[in-house]
Design a protein around this motif. Sequence first.
Motif, short mmCIF file in Angstrom:
data_model
loop_
_atom_site.label_atom_id
_atom_site.label_comp_id
_atom_site.label_asym_id
_atom_site.label_seq_id
_atom_site.Cartn_x
_atom_site.Cartn_y
_atom_site.Cartn_z
N ASP A 53 0.82 -1.21 0.00
CA ASP A 53 0.00 0.00 0.00
C ASP A 53 0.85 1.26 0.00
N ALA A 54 1.86 1.30 0.86
CA ALA A 54 2.73 2.48 0.92
C ALA A 54 3.51 2.64 -0.38
N TYR A 55 4.00 1.54 -0.91
CA TYR A 55 4.75 1.56 -2.17
C TYR A 55 3.90 2.12 -3.31
N LEU A 56 2.72 1.58 -3.50
CA LEU A 56 1.89 2.00 -4.62
C LEU A 56 1.33 3.41 -4.42
N GLU A 57 1.16 3.82 -3.17
CA GLU A 57 0.72 5.19 -2.91
C GLU A 57 1.81 6.18 -3.31
N GLU A 58 3.05 5.91 -2.93
CA GLU A 58 4.13 6.82 -3.33
C GLU A 58 4.35 6.78 -4.83
N LEU A 59 4.26 5.60 -5.42
CA LEU A 59 4.43 5.50 -6.87
C LEU A 59 3.39 6.35 -7.60
N ALA A 60 2.16 6.36 -7.12
CA ALA A 60 1.11 7.19 -7.73
C ALA A 60 1.46 8.66 -7.62
N ARG A 61 2.01 9.08 -6.48
CA ARG A 61 2.42 10.48 -6.31
C ARG A 61 3.54 10.83 -7.28
N MET A 62 4.50 9.92 -7.44
CA MET A 62 5.62 10.17 -8.34
C MET A 62 5.14 10.24 -9.80
N ARG A 63 4.19 9.41 -10.15
CA ARG A 63 3.63 9.49 -11.51
C ARG A 63 3.02 10.87 -11.76
N HIS A 64 2.31 11.38 -10.78
CA HIS A 64 1.69 12.70 -10.91
C HIS A 64 2.77 13.78 -11.01
N THR A 65 3.77 13.71 -10.15
CA THR A 65 4.82 14.73 -10.12
C THR A 65 5.64 14.75 -11.39
N TYR A 66 5.94 13.57 -11.95
CA TYR A 66 6.85 13.49 -13.09
C TYR A 66 6.11 13.14 -14.39
N HIS A 67 4.83 13.41 -14.41
CA HIS A 67 4.05 13.14 -15.62
C HIS A 67 4.64 13.91 -16.81
N GLY A 68 4.82 13.22 -17.92
CA GLY A 68 5.38 13.84 -19.11
C GLY A 68 6.88 13.82 -19.16
N GLN A 69 7.54 13.46 -18.05
CA GLN A 69 9.00 13.41 -18.03
C GLN A 69 9.54 11.98 -18.03
N LEU A 70 8.79 11.07 -17.40
CA LEU A 70 9.26 9.69 -17.25
C LEU A 70 8.06 8.79 -17.05
N THR A 71 8.03 7.68 -17.78
CA THR A 71 7.00 6.68 -17.55
C THR A 71 7.43 5.80 -16.40
N ILE A 72 6.56 5.67 -15.40
CA ILE A 72 6.86 4.92 -14.19
C ILE A 72 5.89 3.75 -14.08
N ARG A 73 6.43 2.53 -14.07
CA ARG A 73 5.59 1.34 -14.01
C ARG A 73 5.61 0.72 -12.61
N ALA A 74 4.47 0.18 -12.23
CA ALA A 74 4.32 -0.48 -10.94
C ALA A 74 4.70 -1.95 -11.10
N GLY A 75 5.94 -2.26 -10.77
CA GLY A 75 6.41 -3.63 -10.85
C GLY A 75 6.62 -4.22 -9.48
N ILE A 76 6.95 -5.49 -9.45
CA ILE A 76 7.22 -6.20 -8.20
C ILE A 76 8.12 -7.37 -8.55
N GLU A 77 8.96 -7.77 -7.60
CA GLU A 77 9.79 -8.97 -7.78
C GLU A 77 9.34 -10.00 -6.76
N PHE A 78 8.68 -11.02 -7.26
CA PHE A 78 8.15 -12.09 -6.42
C PHE A 78 9.18 -13.22 -6.33
N GLY A 79 9.70 -13.46 -5.13
CA GLY A 79 10.60 -14.59 -4.90
C GLY A 79 9.80 -15.80 -4.49
N VAL A 80 9.22 -16.48 -5.46
CA VAL A 80 8.25 -17.54 -5.20
C VAL A 80 8.96 -18.88 -5.01
N GLN A 81 8.44 -19.68 -4.11
CA GLN A 81 8.79 -21.10 -3.98
C GLN A 81 7.52 -21.91 -4.23
#
Length: 261
Positions: A53-81
Amino acid sequence: MLADYHVHTYYSDDCQCPMEDMIQAALRIGLDEIAFTEHVDYGVITVQNCDYDAYLEELARMRHTYHGQLTIRAGIEFGVQPHTAEQFEQAFAAYPFDFVILSNHQTDDEEYWRGNFQVGKTQDEIHRAYYTTTLETMRRYKNYSVLGHIDMIKRYDQFGEYSDDNIMDLIDAILQQAIADGKGIEVNTSCFKYGLPDLTPSRRILRRYRELGGEILTMGSDAHETRYLADHFQQTRDMLRILGFRWLCTFEKMQPQFHVL
């Protein structure tokens, strides 16, 4: 298109770098796109996993702040077993990720980087266990975009170099499974930081992926510090062209987008 598709920030347990610092670094070096891929590794109680939740909330803020300058994707690295696949299914269903790296960081809840898993095993046993776990996980968990750093075990092999030829039966099965499932693999340029003698995965594995018909390929630095962002990307792109690759992919809402390499 210049995109780094494996980047960590202070939402990963092994990184202290603020998200905005990575974004500012991306702008300085001229990236078009960045995918943050924070760590999640269920099964190890000592790991502090990403706060979604905290990660995606900050990512949304960064998308708004840097709109038009950088495309920011919401990724994740799942270390699955294999035995943690259901936990990751629940997480994937709950959050709107653009991109998921499927990585193997541990077998039987033992992380490779700590060295405990390797104790008492031969070199062949270590590698076969690593790739067998990867393949079993792929058969149980399907909600991912690319396989991360396929031959990462080489970083943590105290015996030294190990020929891919010794393990190609399992590597072939892994690559065939990924292709059959419509998934890709990543080229992880942290190999330069770790001083490895080849790319990650190796050129032998990459060449085999092409021979089998693999097309979906991303490139990521695995940066945990700004100085490693997009590290050795031009050199790696040149090597990929020599190997016969034509495309690099970015992702939006889990769908690959192909760009001329």
